[in-house]
Design an enzyme around this catalytic site. Structure first.
Site, short mmCIF file in Angstrom:
data_model
loop_
_atom_site.label_atom_id
_atom_site.label_comp_id
_atom_site.label_asym_id
_atom_site.label_seq_id
_atom_site.Cartn_x
_atom_site.Cartn_y
_atom_site.Cartn_z
N HIS A 89 0.82 -1.22 0.00
CA HIS A 89 0.00 0.00 0.00
C HIS A 89 0.85 1.27 0.00
CE1 HIS A 89 -3.73 -2.12 0.22
NE2 HIS A 89 -3.35 -2.78 1.30
N CYS A 90 2.11 1.15 -0.34
CA CYS A 90 3.02 2.29 -0.40
C CYS A 90 2.86 2.99 -1.75
CB CYS A 90 4.46 1.79 -0.23
SG CYS A 90 5.71 3.08 -0.31
N GLY A 91 3.09 4.28 -1.76
CA GLY A 91 3.06 5.03 -3.00
C GLY A 91 4.14 4.59 -3.98
N PHE A 92 5.14 3.87 -3.50
CA PHE A 92 6.20 3.36 -4.37
C PHE A 92 5.87 1.97 -4.94
CE2 PHE A 92 8.72 6.33 -1.67
CZ PHE A 92 9.13 7.19 -2.67
N ALA A 93 4.70 1.41 -4.60
CA ALA A 93 4.34 0.07 -5.07
C ALA A 93 4.43 -0.09 -6.59
CB ALA A 93 2.97 -0.33 -4.55
#
Length: 183
Positions: free
Chosen positions: A60-64
């Protein structure tokens, strides 16, 4: 290293069989449970003598979206021996609460085919041994999608922040250096 020498070294390694714990680099000693599977990944058996890119991930990270880039790096260099290991972690409070969701995000949404583990702790005193060793060699991950490039001897040759995209020229140069390292 010429292609012939590389193939010969792979043949020798295959004939020699699995490494003993004494021969396995400290970084790779141990096992980790595979993501949504009953078996574990024996780190030494799977990765010893191979160049390795280790990444702590969070679904769920913006870097996914970097999963796609990591998969592209894996596909590009897999034939030269590169392995990629994704280690999901909720240390930064962005991993799914259940590994079924983590697996869906990795495998279905992003098409990941490289090795993924069940979520693990990657920072602090409770970090798994792999990340304790990575931290000792290069520094602790400061956020999700921190990347470590490890040579064939189990030594970190470079680490990269979450902001570094998988197709970054410095990251790819480090991967190529790891590939060129002698087993």
């Amino acid at each position: 290293m010429t292609l012939g020498k590389f193939v010969f070294s792979l043949l020798l390694a295959a004939l020699a069989g699995p490494l003993s714990a004494a021969e396995c680099p400290p970084l790779l000693q141990g096992e980790l449970p595979k993501l949504r599977a009953k078996e574990s990944i024996d780190l030494c058996q799977r990765f010893a003598g191979k160049p390795l890119l280790v990444v702590n991930t969070a679904s769920h990270c913006g870097f996914a979206p970097q999963f796609k880039g990591l998969e592209a790096v894996y596909k590009r260099y897999q034939g030269q021996g590169l392995e990629v290991l994704g280690v999901p972690s909720d240390d930064f409070k962005q991993e799914a609460a259940d590994s079924t969701e983590t697996a869906k995000i990795c495998y279905v949404n992003y098409g990941v085919t490289f090795a993924m583990t069940e979520p693990q702790q990657v920072t602090g005193d409770q970090a798994i041994p792999l990340f304790k060793d990575l931290t000792q060699q290069s520094g602790a991950p400061r956020w999700n999608f921190y990347k470590y490039v490890v040579d064939r001897q189990g030594k970190v040759i470079a680490s990269f922040s979450s902001l570094t995209k998988p197709d970054d020229e410095d990251l790819l140069a480090a991967v190529e250096k790891a590939i060129a390292s002698q087993p």
